[in-house]
Motif scaffolding. Structure first.
Motif, PDB file in Angstrom:
ATOM      1  N   ALA A 134     -29.399 -33.558 -36.295  1.00 17.86           N
ATOM      2  CA  ALA A 134     -28.533 -32.488 -36.792  1.00 17.86           C
ATOM      3  C   ALA A 134     -29.198 -31.735 -37.941  1.00 17.86           C
ATOM      4  N   VAL A 135     -29.830 -32.469 -38.852  1.00 19.35           N
ATOM      5  CA  VAL A 135     -30.530 -31.823 -39.969  1.00 19.35           C
ATOM      6  C   VAL A 135     -31.667 -30.959 -39.439  1.00 19.35           C
ATOM      7  N   TRP A 136     -32.412 -31.463 -38.461  1.00 16.86           N
ATOM      8  CA  TRP A 136     -33.522 -30.691 -37.890  1.00 16.86           C
ATOM      9  C   TRP A 136     -33.026 -29.411 -37.230  1.00 16.86           C
ATOM     10  N   LEU A 137     -31.948 -29.495 -36.464  1.00 16.92           N
ATOM     11  CA  LEU A 137     -31.416 -28.305 -35.794  1.00 16.92           C
ATOM     12  C   LEU A 137     -31.027 -27.236 -36.807  1.00 16.92           C
ATOM     13  N   TYR A 138     -30.376 -27.657 -37.890  1.00 10.13           N
ATOM     14  CA  TYR A 138     -29.933 -26.667 -38.874  1.00 10.13           C
ATOM     15  C   TYR A 138     -31.102 -26.063 -39.634  1.00 10.13           C
ATOM     16  N   PHE A 163     -23.076 -24.411 -39.399  1.00 12.49           N
ATOM     17  CA  PHE A 163     -22.581 -25.781 -39.288  1.00 12.49           C
ATOM     18  C   PHE A 163     -21.553 -25.899 -38.166  1.00 12.49           C
ATOM     19  N   ARG A 164     -20.765 -24.847 -37.950  1.00 14.87           N
ATOM     20  CA  ARG A 164     -19.798 -24.873 -36.851  1.00 14.87           C
ATOM     21  C   ARG A 164     -20.507 -24.842 -35.492  1.00 14.87           C
ATOM     22  N   GLU A 172     -20.219 -27.902 -32.466  1.00 16.02           N
ATOM     23  CA  GLU A 172     -20.011 -27.741 -31.026  1.00 16.02           C
ATOM     24  C   GLU A 172     -21.156 -28.335 -30.211  1.00 16.02           C
ATOM     25  N   LEU A 173     -22.375 -28.155 -30.673  1.00 13.36           N
ATOM     26  CA  LEU A 173     -23.523 -28.728 -29.956  1.00 13.36           C
ATOM     27  C   LEU A 173     -23.433 -30.254 -29.912  1.00 13.36           C
ATOM     28  N   LEU A 174     -23.038 -30.857 -31.039  1.00  9.57           N
ATOM     29  CA  LEU A 174     -22.897 -32.304 -31.063  1.00  9.57           C
ATOM     30  C   LEU A 174     -21.724 -32.756 -30.203  1.00  9.57           C
ATOM     31  N   ALA A 175     -20.624 -31.987 -30.227  1.00  6.48           N
ATOM     32  CA  ALA A 175     -19.457 -32.360 -29.418  1.00  6.48           C
ATOM     33  C   ALA A 175     -19.790 -32.328 -27.930  1.00  6.48           C
ATOM     34  N   VAL A 206     -20.674 -36.408 -29.496  1.00 10.90           N
ATOM     35  CA  VAL A 206     -20.681 -36.833 -30.908  1.00 10.90           C
ATOM     36  C   VAL A 206     -19.583 -36.067 -31.638  1.00 10.90           C
ATOM     37  N   ASP A 207     -18.574 -36.759 -32.104  1.00  9.44           N
ATOM     38  CA  ASP A 207     -17.430 -36.131 -32.764  1.00  9.44           C
ATOM     39  C   ASP A 207     -17.658 -36.120 -34.274  1.00  9.44           C
ATOM     40  N   ALA A 208     -18.416 -35.126 -34.744  1.00 13.71           N
ATOM     41  CA  ALA A 208     -18.691 -34.961 -36.173  1.00 13.71           C
ATOM     42  C   ALA A 208     -18.265 -33.559 -36.588  1.00 13.71           C
ATOM     43  N   SER A 209     -17.525 -33.445 -37.673  1.00  5.51           N
ATOM     44  CA  SER A 209     -17.063 -32.135 -38.124  1.00  5.51           C
ATOM     45  C   SER A 209     -18.201 -31.360 -38.772  1.00  5.51           C
ATOM     46  N   TYR A 210     -18.003 -30.061 -38.901  1.00  4.67           N
ATOM     47  CA  TYR A 210     -19.043 -29.235 -39.526  1.00  4.67           C
ATOM     48  C   TYR A 210     -19.225 -29.614 -40.986  1.00  4.67           C
ATOM     49  N   GLU A 211     -18.171 -30.103 -41.653  1.00  7.58           N
ATOM     50  CA  GLU A 211     -18.307 -30.545 -43.038  1.00  7.58           C
ATOM     51  C   GLU A 211     -19.188 -31.788 -43.121  1.00  7.58           C
TER      52      GLU A 211
END
Length: 231
Positions: A19-23, A30-31, A35-38, A42-47
């Motif tokens: 996730a850090v690499w993608l950003y 972050f939003r 969605e990409l993780l979902a 992977v159920d992780a919020s943008y926060e």
């Protein structure tokens, strides 16, 4: 490289690192990442993703910087205006003649004091002075160079500094995606991670044969894996 501790985190290190690499690597919000993780289960919020980036991004970037070879002694300096909370700031940046981002500095003013601060920061970081410096025609550079006693050859040609000016383009894209930076400090923190990732993954692929480019890209992935390795 210093291993990174991912203890007391609910998600595995592989997910956090990715996730850090993608950003850091792509123009995503972050939003977007939520969605990409979902989509991958992977159920992780943008926060949550934002906290991952703020916590682990600087450590990974520091590891990447330690692994980079010594830059060229031909430096290109330039400055660009950025808007932060309705105010005008200047982002001073230095790149070498290969496009490697050397350093940057967010300042209120576009004057000799800011130019001198950038140069002193560069000298401390790399431990050597350049043999050639390319700038625009801003007179602040001349005053700063006199103040620090820099004797390097200087080029102020009309298009000589295209290397530095073109290097602003990825930052402009991120600035638009982020809907502008929120503070000078947050801009510095984000750009530190962005610059390190950019240096590791950006290759002049239009000049390279495909097999050699694939080797370089694989090396970039190995660098990221080593820089984000779990303790």
């Amino acid at each position: 490289m210093k291993p990174i501790s991912f203890k007391r985190h609910r998600f595995p290190p592989e997910i956090i690192r990715h996730a850090v690499w993608l950003y850091a690597r792509f123009t995503l919000s972050f939003r977007d990442l939520e969605e990409l993780l979902a989509e991958r289960g992977v159920d992780a919020s943008y926060e949550t993703v934002r906290r991952w980036f703020l916590k682990f991004g600087p450590s990974i970037a520091a590891n990447i910087r330690r692994s980079r070879p010594r830059p060229s002694d031909h430096w290109h300096l330039d400055e660009m205006v950025i808007s932060i909370r309705g105010g005008k700031y200047w982002l001073w940046r230095a790149v070498d003649n290969e496009g490697e981002v050397l350093d940057f500095l967010v300042q209120r003013r576009r004057d000799a004091r800011a130019a001198k601060k950038l140069m002193v920061q560069l000298f401390k970081k790399y431990g050597f002075t350049p043999s050639r410096v390319v700038t625009d025609r801003l007179r602040s550079y001349s005053a700063a160079f006199r103040a620090i006693g820099l004797k390097a050859e200087r080029d102020r040609g009309l298009r000589a500094n295209n290397r530095a000016e073109n290097s602003h383009q990825p930052i402009r894209r991120r600035e638009r995606k982020l809907q502008r930076f929120k503070s000078p400090g947050s801009a510095q923190r984000f750009l530190a991670v962005h610059a390190a990732t950019f240096n590791a993954f950006t290759h002049q692929r239009h000049l390279l044969r495909r097999p050699y480019f694939k080797e370089l890209r694989a090396g970039s992935f190995r660098t990221w894996a080593g820089a984000s390795a779990a303790a």
